[in-house]
Scaffold this motif. Structure first.
Motif, PDB file in Angstrom:
ATOM      1  N   VAL A 225     -26.746   0.815 -11.767  1.00  0.00           N
ATOM      2  CA  VAL A 225     -26.081  -0.411 -11.301  1.00  0.00           C
ATOM      3  C   VAL A 225     -25.032  -0.868 -12.310  1.00  0.00           C
ATOM      4  O   VAL A 225     -23.894  -1.196 -11.944  1.00  0.00           O
ATOM      5  CB  VAL A 225     -27.118  -1.530 -11.061  1.00  0.00           C
ATOM      6  CG1 VAL A 225     -26.415  -2.851 -10.747  1.00  0.00           C
ATOM      7  CG2 VAL A 225     -28.049  -1.158  -9.916  1.00  0.00           C
ATOM      8  N   GLN A 226     -25.400  -0.861 -13.579  1.00  0.00           N
ATOM      9  CA  GLN A 226     -24.491  -1.362 -14.609  1.00  0.00           C
ATOM     10  C   GLN A 226     -23.387  -0.351 -14.936  1.00  0.00           C
ATOM     11  O   GLN A 226     -22.250  -0.738 -15.227  1.00  0.00           O
ATOM     12  CB  GLN A 226     -25.286  -1.724 -15.858  1.00  0.00           C
ATOM     13  CG  GLN A 226     -26.241  -2.894 -15.636  1.00  0.00           C
ATOM     14  CD  GLN A 226     -26.951  -3.349 -16.891  1.00  0.00           C
ATOM     15  OE1 GLN A 226     -26.834  -2.717 -17.939  1.00  0.00           O
ATOM     16  NE2 GLN A 226     -27.685  -4.447 -16.796  1.00  0.00           N
ATOM     17  N   ILE A 227     -23.715   0.941 -14.888  1.00  0.00           N
ATOM     18  CA  ILE A 227     -22.698   1.958 -15.168  1.00  0.00           C
ATOM     19  C   ILE A 227     -21.549   1.859 -14.182  1.00  0.00           C
ATOM     20  O   ILE A 227     -20.379   1.964 -14.550  1.00  0.00           O
ATOM     21  CB  ILE A 227     -23.331   3.367 -15.137  1.00  0.00           C
ATOM     22  CG1 ILE A 227     -24.174   3.591 -16.398  1.00  0.00           C
ATOM     23  CG2 ILE A 227     -22.251   4.457 -15.028  1.00  0.00           C
ATOM     24  CD1 ILE A 227     -24.988   4.861 -16.362  1.00  0.00           C
ATOM     25  N   PHE A 228     -21.881   1.614 -12.914  1.00  0.00           N
ATOM     26  CA  PHE A 228     -20.855   1.559 -11.876  1.00  0.00           C
ATOM     27  C   PHE A 228     -20.441   0.122 -11.535  1.00  0.00           C
ATOM     28  O   PHE A 228     -19.814  -0.119 -10.500  1.00  0.00           O
ATOM     29  CB  PHE A 228     -21.350   2.269 -10.616  1.00  0.00           C
ATOM     30  CG  PHE A 228     -21.445   3.756 -10.775  1.00  0.00           C
ATOM     31  CD1 PHE A 228     -20.342   4.561 -10.597  1.00  0.00           C
ATOM     32  CD2 PHE A 228     -22.644   4.338 -11.149  1.00  0.00           C
ATOM     33  CE1 PHE A 228     -20.433   5.936 -10.757  1.00  0.00           C
ATOM     34  CE2 PHE A 228     -22.750   5.716 -11.312  1.00  0.00           C
ATOM     35  CZ  PHE A 228     -21.635   6.517 -11.126  1.00  0.00           C
ATOM     36  N   SER A 229     -20.806  -0.821 -12.411  1.00  0.00           N
ATOM     37  CA  SER A 229     -20.385  -2.225 -12.261  1.00  0.00           C
ATOM     38  C   SER A 229     -20.694  -2.768 -10.864  1.00  0.00           C
ATOM     39  O   SER A 229     -19.859  -3.421 -10.233  1.00  0.00           O
ATOM     40  CB  SER A 229     -18.893  -2.371 -12.566  1.00  0.00           C
ATOM     41  OG  SER A 229     -18.614  -1.943 -13.879  1.00  0.00           O
ATOM     42  N   SER A 230     -21.921  -2.496 -10.399  1.00  0.00           N
ATOM     43  CA  SER A 230     -22.311  -2.913  -9.051  1.00  0.00           C
ATOM     44  C   SER A 230     -23.165  -4.171  -9.059  1.00  0.00           C
ATOM     45  O   SER A 230     -23.854  -4.449  -8.072  1.00  0.00           O
ATOM     46  CB  SER A 230     -23.073  -1.771  -8.364  1.00  0.00           C
ATOM     47  OG  SER A 230     -22.261  -0.634  -8.224  1.00  0.00           O
ATOM     48  N   GLU A 231     -23.124  -4.920 -10.165  1.00  0.00           N
ATOM     49  CA  GLU A 231     -23.996  -6.085 -10.277  1.00  0.00           C
ATOM     50  C   GLU A 231     -23.775  -7.082  -9.141  1.00  0.00           C
ATOM     51  O   GLU A 231     -24.729  -7.582  -8.541  1.00  0.00           O
ATOM     52  CB  GLU A 231     -23.787  -6.789 -11.621  1.00  0.00           C
ATOM     53  CG  GLU A 231     -24.260  -5.997 -12.832  1.00  0.00           C
ATOM     54  CD  GLU A 231     -23.169  -5.139 -13.421  1.00  0.00           C
ATOM     55  OE1 GLU A 231     -23.295  -4.734 -14.587  1.00  0.00           O
ATOM     56  OE2 GLU A 231     -22.166  -4.876 -12.712  1.00  0.00           O
ATOM     57  N   LYS A 232     -22.509  -7.374  -8.835  1.00  0.00           N
ATOM     58  CA  LYS A 232     -22.225  -8.364  -7.798  1.00  0.00           C
ATOM     59  C   LYS A 232     -22.659  -7.864  -6.424  1.00  0.00           C
ATOM     60  O   LYS A 232     -23.188  -8.635  -5.610  1.00  0.00           O
ATOM     61  CB  LYS A 232     -20.730  -8.697  -7.795  1.00  0.00           C
ATOM     62  CG  LYS A 232     -20.277  -9.511  -9.010  1.00  0.00           C
ATOM     63  CD  LYS A 232     -18.822  -9.920  -8.873  1.00  0.00           C
ATOM     64  CE  LYS A 232     -18.397 -10.796 -10.062  1.00  0.00           C
ATOM     65  NZ  LYS A 232     -16.976 -11.199  -9.959  1.00  0.00           N
ATOM     66  N   ILE A 233     -22.447  -6.576  -6.161  1.00  0.00           N
ATOM     67  CA  ILE A 233     -22.839  -6.010  -4.866  1.00  0.00           C
ATOM     68  C   ILE A 233     -24.347  -6.066  -4.696  1.00  0.00           C
ATOM     69  O   ILE A 233     -24.858  -6.480  -3.651  1.00  0.00           O
ATOM     70  CB  ILE A 233     -22.334  -4.557  -4.750  1.00  0.00           C
ATOM     71  CG1 ILE A 233     -20.798  -4.524  -4.780  1.00  0.00           C
ATOM     72  CG2 ILE A 233     -22.875  -3.903  -3.478  1.00  0.00           C
ATOM     73  CD1 ILE A 233     -20.224  -3.127  -4.803  1.00  0.00           C
ATOM     74  N   GLU A 234     -25.079  -5.657  -5.746  1.00  0.00           N
ATOM     75  CA  GLU A 234     -26.540  -5.659  -5.666  1.00  0.00           C
ATOM     76  C   GLU A 234     -27.097  -7.083  -5.619  1.00  0.00           C
ATOM     77  O   GLU A 234     -28.101  -7.345  -4.959  1.00  0.00           O
ATOM     78  CB  GLU A 234     -27.143  -4.895  -6.853  1.00  0.00           C
ATOM     79  CG  GLU A 234     -26.728  -3.431  -6.930  1.00  0.00           C
ATOM     80  CD  GLU A 234     -27.072  -2.676  -5.663  1.00  0.00           C
ATOM     81  OE1 GLU A 234     -28.051  -3.036  -4.994  1.00  0.00           O
ATOM     82  OE2 GLU A 234     -26.338  -1.719  -5.333  1.00  0.00           O
ATOM     83  N   ALA A 235     -26.432  -8.003  -6.340  1.00  0.00           N
ATOM     84  CA  ALA A 235     -26.861  -9.402  -6.295  1.00  0.00           C
ATOM     85  C   ALA A 235     -26.702  -9.970  -4.894  1.00  0.00           C
ATOM     86  O   ALA A 235     -27.545 -10.743  -4.421  1.00  0.00           O
ATOM     87  CB  ALA A 235     -26.061 -10.231  -7.295  1.00  0.00           C
ATOM     88  N   GLU A 236     -25.626  -9.573  -4.205  1.00  0.00           N
ATOM     89  CA  GLU A 236     -25.419 -10.033  -2.835  1.00  0.00           C
ATOM     90  C   GLU A 236     -26.469  -9.445  -1.892  1.00  0.00           C
ATOM     91  O   GLU A 236     -26.986 -10.139  -1.008  1.00  0.00           O
ATOM     92  CB  GLU A 236     -24.016  -9.644  -2.367  1.00  0.00           C
ATOM     93  CG  GLU A 236     -23.687 -10.043  -0.936  1.00  0.00           C
ATOM     94  CD  GLU A 236     -23.734 -11.540  -0.711  1.00  0.00           C
ATOM     95  OE1 GLU A 236     -23.896 -11.945   0.455  1.00  0.00           O
ATOM     96  OE2 GLU A 236     -23.612 -12.311  -1.692  1.00  0.00           O
ATOM     97  N   LYS A 237     -26.821  -8.161  -2.083  1.00  0.00           N
ATOM     98  CA  LYS A 237     -27.882  -7.552  -1.273  1.00  0.00           C
ATOM     99  C   LYS A 237     -29.203  -8.291  -1.469  1.00  0.00           C
ATOM    100  O   LYS A 237     -29.923  -8.577  -0.507  1.00  0.00           O
ATOM    101  CB  LYS A 237     -28.061  -6.074  -1.652  1.00  0.00           C
ATOM    102  CG  LYS A 237     -26.912  -5.174  -1.238  1.00  0.00           C
ATOM    103  CD  LYS A 237     -27.216  -3.740  -1.664  1.00  0.00           C
ATOM    104  CE  LYS A 237     -26.080  -2.806  -1.317  1.00  0.00           C
ATOM    105  NZ  LYS A 237     -26.347  -1.425  -1.798  1.00  0.00           N
ATOM    106  N   PHE A 238     -29.485  -8.609  -2.743  1.00  0.00           N
ATOM    107  CA  PHE A 238     -30.728  -9.315  -3.030  1.00  0.00           C
ATOM    108  C   PHE A 238     -30.710 -10.713  -2.426  1.00  0.00           C
ATOM    109  O   PHE A 238     -31.721 -11.193  -1.911  1.00  0.00           O
ATOM    110  CB  PHE A 238     -30.941  -9.417  -4.542  1.00  0.00           C
ATOM    111  CG  PHE A 238     -32.195 -10.159  -4.920  1.00  0.00           C
ATOM    112  CD1 PHE A 238     -33.423  -9.542  -4.845  1.00  0.00           C
ATOM    113  CD2 PHE A 238     -32.138 -11.483  -5.330  1.00  0.00           C
ATOM    114  CE1 PHE A 238     -34.586 -10.217  -5.175  1.00  0.00           C
ATOM    115  CE2 PHE A 238     -33.288 -12.173  -5.667  1.00  0.00           C
ATOM    116  CZ  PHE A 238     -34.515 -11.534  -5.585  1.00  0.00           C
ATOM    117  N   ARG A 239     -29.552 -11.353  -2.469  1.00  0.00           N
ATOM    118  CA  ARG A 239     -29.441 -12.703  -1.900  1.00  0.00           C
ATOM    119  C   ARG A 239     -29.739 -12.681  -0.404  1.00  0.00           C
ATOM    120  O   ARG A 239     -30.429 -13.565   0.123  1.00  0.00           O
ATOM    121  CB  ARG A 239     -28.024 -13.259  -2.129  1.00  0.00           C
ATOM    122  CG  ARG A 239     -27.891 -14.738  -1.767  1.00  0.00           C
ATOM    123  CD  ARG A 239     -26.445 -15.147  -1.653  1.00  0.00           C
ATOM    124  NE  ARG A 239     -25.789 -14.485  -0.534  1.00  0.00           N
ATOM    125  CZ  ARG A 239     -25.954 -14.849   0.741  1.00  0.00           C
ATOM    126  NH1 ARG A 239     -26.745 -15.851   1.053  1.00  0.00           N
ATOM    127  NH2 ARG A 239     -25.331 -14.178   1.695  1.00  0.00           N
TER     128      ARG A 239
END
Length: 591
Positions: A225-239
């Motif tokens: 997640v962090q290597i590909f800077s997907s934090e915002k995408i994954e945070a939105e999925k979790f939301r």
């Protein structure tokens, strides 16, 4: 759609699923003395419920109205005694139900975890880990409520209702009819509430399972997640997933917030009708004040169980749903059947694959008619493209999966005839992706086996060349490597996995690209240890670097599930085929 939603049975509306209730009783059977004691306490509590209103009626009509001070004192003493007995019954009810529930869920959780340990890898390929966590933790916790708020409590409430109705009609049938006039509306509202809250609870349970699965998977893969800077995408999925969970819970809160005020209004309406009618009858001297007072108390005692029944039925419903999921997992046939009895103390190490066909999904074969033999003490290496089927071969040897067709033999005995634990103890496996537990280095090497001494560990560590490194760590072999060995480098974790394999003293060694994740210096260290480890043992090596397998007795080229080339290093080079091309490509890269 989740498996919870797909499954029929209790999840689709059957509260009293006889088969599941029988299985639940099997869990209770070791504690049946306490269980029947709990049933007795609940029934006693139900029988005591109508006594207090009758005592109040007697006290008002006879002692207070007749100014009988002695009788008043005696009746008050009796009421205090009844209250003390009811308090004792309530204590016994709460304690016994809690005690029984906790002991049962402890036993079920142990059974379930033992079952999970026996499941074949195919099951874990198709089941999210978070869902198994939900089964082991949340679903089992729900079972505890079945014993504290489930069948026995429902039986007690129903008995209390029957007794109160009987006493009410015996006391005054007219007041009884007026008192029960609100019951149809109460039953209707209870039924509607039960159906709505049941659907809501199922949504909540499904949302919890999805949350667990998502969180477990993404925390495990946080580096990606962090290597590909997907934090915002994954945070939105979790939301989004969390929002589904929130909405499901709010729906259940909404139904509760409507039902209980409605139930209170209906109970109050029934009380008002009794007071209105009773007051008129008192004025006409057709009924006593004590009788009206008793009926006001009867109404409260009558409507409270009805209000609770809806909640108890839903608690039972959720317990049955959870029990159904747990029992399905306990009864799952997605595991390797350990019906073999052959458990030799030692093996020679002869390995034979004969016309082996294998598919992970029973349709698309990843191994097709694979045949080869490895004599004891020989080394065979497999090379090929990713997905060619190399790792499947070693998974089948240890019976992590079962083949579709053909036979696999060790020392001339079919692997299915071996006791599974004995079979795997004779096969040492070192994987490319090393998993270390949040334990000490010693525990990660022995995996809790008390028969392996510290001296054996040190001897194996010295053979691998990792002893000095371990001793430099704080605590040495007692150093905690943290979750997945986070405090160690990839090469260090790989070296520890070699020690783990060596202390078992296996007759067959399996190396699945065990050096592909380490640097050149560490690889040279491991290669020296490998040569000592494989001496006198059968070795099966899956190699990415061809330099590590040139001395193998046989090298097999696997492509799309079939063995395309077979021979020694020199023989394969002379064929000018896949192996020769791969060899030239690797050495061109190194040049």
């Amino acid at each position: 759609m989740s498996d919870e939603q797909k499954s029929g049975g209790p999840a689709s509306g059957q509260v009293f699923d006889i088969a599941i209730l029988k299985r639940l009783y099997d869990f209770v059977r070791p504690y049946q003395g306490r269980f029947y004691g709990l049933v007795g306490v609940i029934l006693l509590g139900a029988a005591l419920a109508p006594i207090t209103p009758l005592l109040i009626r007697q006290t008002i009509d006879n002692d207070i109205a007749g100014a009988n001070y002695g009788g008043l004192v005696m009746m008050l003493s009796v009421m205090v005694g009844v209250l003390v007995i009811q308090a004792g019954v309530q204590f016994a009810n709460t304690y016994l139900s809690g005690w029984l529930g906790q002991h049962v869920i402890r036993d079920v959780r142990v059974q379930l975890y033992d079952k999970i340990l026996s499941l074949r890898l195919k099951f874990f390929d198709n089941t999210p880990i978070g869902r198994l966590v939900t089964r082991t933790i949340s679903d089992i916790e729900t079972l505890a409520d079945v014993f504290s708020e489930g069948m026995a409590a429902i039986a007690g409430d129903l008995l209390q209702l029957i007794l109160i109705i009987g006493v009410m009609f015996y006391t005054d049938w007219r007041l009884a009819l007026i008192s029960l006039s609100m019951v149809p509306l109460m039953l209707l509202s209870t039924y509607v509430f039960k159906e709505k809250i049941k659907a809501s609870f199922n949504e909540v349970r499904t949302a919890v399972a999805n949350l667990n699965a998502f969180v477990q998977e993404h925390i495990s893969g946080m580096n990606i997640v962090q290597i590909f800077s997907s934090e915002k995408i994954e945070a939105e999925k979790f939301r989004v997933i969390n929002d589904v969970h929130r909405k499901a819970n709010i729906r259940s809160i909404w139904y509760y917030s409507i039902y209980f005020p409605v139930a209170d209004i209906l109970a109050a309406a029934g009380t008002g009708l009794v007071v209105w009618y009773g007051a008129r009858q008192i004025l006409n001297e057709q009924i006593s004040f004590g009788t009206v007072t008793a009926f006001v108390m009867f109404i409260n005692l009558f409507f409270r169980p009805i209000r609770m029944l809806a909640d108890r039925f839903n608690t039972l419903q959720m317990g049955i749903v959870s029990a159904d999921r747990i029992i399905k997992l306990l009864d799952s046939d997605e595991y390797t059947v350990n019906n073999g009895t052959h458990a030799p103390a030692n093996l020679r190490g002869d390995v034979s694959f004969r016309n082996v066909w294998f598919a992970y999904n029973d349709e698309n074969y990843v191994l097709k008619d694979v045949s080869f033999e490895v004599k004891a003490g020989e080394t065979v290496a497999f090379v090929g493209a990713t997905g060619a089927g190399k790792s499947s071969i070693i998974n089948l040897l240890s019976r992590f999966y079962d083949i579709n067709k053909g036979t696999i033999q060790i020392d001339g005995v079919n692997v299915e005839e071996y006791d599974l634990k004995s079979l795997r103890r004779h096969i040492g496996v070192v994987l490319q992706d090393v998993f270390l537990f949040s334990e000490t280095i010693e525990r990660n090497i022995t995996l809790g086996d008390p028969t392996i001494s510290r001296e054996q560990i040190i001897e194996a560590a010295k053979l691998v060349g990792v002893h000095e490194f371990i001793m430099r760590l704080p605590g040495g072999y007692d150093y905690n490597v943290q979750e997945r060995g986070a405090t160690l480098s990839v090469g260090q974790r790989q070296l520890i996995s070699f020690v783990r394999a060596m202390v078992q003293n296996p007759r067959i060694i399996v190396l699945d690209e065990a050096t592909s994740s380490v640097d050149t210096e560490t690889e040279e260290l491991i290669q020296e240890a490998i040569s000592k480890l494989m001496r006198g043992r059968t070795a099966i090596v899956i190699a990415h670097r061809l330099s590590t397998i040139q001395k193998a007795n046989q090298i097999m080229v696997v492509d799309r599930g079939e063995i395309k080339e077979q021979g020694t290093h020199e023989q394969l080079l002379q064929l000018e085929g896949f192996y020769a091309n791969l060899y030239r490509m690797q050495y061109k890269e190194m040049a």
